[in-house]
Design an enzyme around this catalytic site. Structure first.
Site, short mmCIF file in Angstrom:
data_model
loop_
_atom_site.label_atom_id
_atom_site.label_comp_id
_atom_site.label_asym_id
_atom_site.label_seq_id
_atom_site.Cartn_x
_atom_site.Cartn_y
_atom_site.Cartn_z
N HIS A 37 41.15 27.47 38.33
CA HIS A 37 39.90 28.18 38.05
C HIS A 37 40.07 29.70 38.27
O HIS A 37 40.30 30.13 39.40
CB HIS A 37 38.83 27.62 38.98
CG HIS A 37 37.48 28.22 38.82
ND1 HIS A 37 36.85 28.89 39.85
CD2 HIS A 37 36.64 28.26 37.77
CE1 HIS A 37 35.67 29.29 39.43
NE2 HIS A 37 35.52 28.93 38.18
N HIS A 79 35.35 37.59 34.92
CA HIS A 79 34.31 36.58 35.09
C HIS A 79 32.91 37.14 34.80
O HIS A 79 32.19 36.64 33.94
CB HIS A 79 34.35 35.98 36.50
CG HIS A 79 33.28 34.95 36.67
ND1 HIS A 79 32.03 35.26 37.18
CD2 HIS A 79 33.24 33.64 36.34
CE1 HIS A 79 31.28 34.17 37.16
NE2 HIS A 79 31.99 33.17 36.66
O1 G3P Z 1 34.94 25.79 36.21
C1 G3P Z 1 33.76 25.89 35.50
C2 G3P Z 1 33.40 27.26 35.68
O2 G3P Z 1 34.37 28.08 35.11
C3 G3P Z 1 32.06 27.69 35.28
O3 G3P Z 1 31.62 28.55 36.23
O4 G3P Z 1 30.97 30.70 37.00
O5 G3P Z 1 33.19 29.90 37.60
O6 G3P Z 1 32.75 30.58 35.28
P1 G3P Z 1 32.19 29.99 36.54
CA CA Z 2 34.72 30.09 34.16
#
Ligand code: G3P
Ligand code: CA
Length: 284
Positions: A37, A79
């Protein structure tokens, strides 16, 4: 002959009525993917090349990253839709050109260096998506998240074109897709599906911590017209939810799991992949 015609008509009607996924689930029944992630973001600044490279070293199956569009139309990996949290500057990505974003300095106070100018720390610049595709080894797989698409006209088309340029719309020798796209934004996923139906898509869905995951019949019927799976906040996932999704031919990804016990629980439920900031979570 009449019987044959009858069978043919039945088959045509059945296929016309089918709302099955466009992607044959390439995972073995007991398969389980580790999805890094924002890269190995527990150890390196999120969404940077070092974070992705470390994820690869730690044997992540996929790396996950988030994309936005700069003022001059470049696909950039970050992000948030603004630079405030991860750099010492402020403002929306859409208001910065690529050159301006590359000049931003790191927000060292918050320990979240994602952009510095020059010097040894150049690697921590905000990378463009092409830079990531250029720098990473060919055998890496991607989960690409489309973020805040209302702000970025045409981002879906740019992403699809870039994926074509880098030959990412295909499966590897084991039958695993080189890249999938996921998003909370259903409209963006549907647009990608219209542009290129061969890209596997996952619908992200967030549930409250005390909620059990469930999807209404109406919603499910819609999801099955474009998606191959769902990505769900992991606390809400139950064995019956996983069974139900698998029954529909959808894969289930769980996010974001940094707790080894929870990861093992999800694996036992048959979840097909976990997003984790620690790709080595299950190494011991
Ligand atoms: O892993 C799912 C995720 O990527 C969605 O949430 O906020 O980490 O992009 P975020
Ligand atoms: Ca994400």
């Amino acid at each position: 002959m009449k019987k044959l015609v009858g069978i043919c008509i039945t088959l045509i009607v059945l296929s016309a009525c089918s709302f099955g996924p466009k992607w044959d689930n390439p995972l073995p029944e007991d398969g389980f993917f580790i999805i890094a992630h924002r890269g190995a973001s527990a150890y390196e600044p999120e969404n940077t090349l070092p974070s992705f490279e470390l994820a690869e070293k730690l044997d992540a199956d996929f790396i996950e990253l988030d994309v936005h569009l700069t003022k001059d139309g470049e696909l950039i990996v970050m992000h948030d839709d603004e630079v405030d949290r991860t750099t010492e500057s402020i403002g929306k990505i859409k208001d910065y050109t690529l050159a301006e974003l590359k000049e931003l300095t790191a927000n060292k106070d918050k320990g979240k260096i994602v952009a510095v100018s020059g010097g040894d720390e150049e690697a921590y610049e905000i990378p463009t998506l092409s830079e990531v595709f250029d720098e990473m080894e060919d055998d890496i797989h991607y989960v690409i998240e489309l973020k805040d698409t209302k702000q970025y006209s045409g981002i879906e088309k740019k992403l699809v074109e870039l994926m074509k340029d880098y030959e990412l719309i295909k499966k590897d020798s084991k039958g695993i897709p080189k890249a999938v796209i996921h998003s909370f934004d259903k409209k963006a996923l549907k647009e990608v599906h219209k542009l290129e139906p061969d890209i596997p898509l996952l619908q992200l869905i967030s549930f409250d911590e005390d909620e059990e995951a469930e999807i209404s019949k109406k919603e499910m019927k819609d999801i099955l017209t474009y998606a191959s799976g769902v990505g769900v906040s992991y606390e809400a996932i139950t064995p019956s939810f996983v069974n139900e999704m698998h029954g529909k031919g959808l894969v289930v990804h769980a996010y974001t799991v940094d707790d080894a016990e929870a990861a093992l629980r999800l694996m036992a439920m048959g979840v097909n992949g976990i997003h984790t900031n620690e790709p080595d979570l299950l190494d011991e």
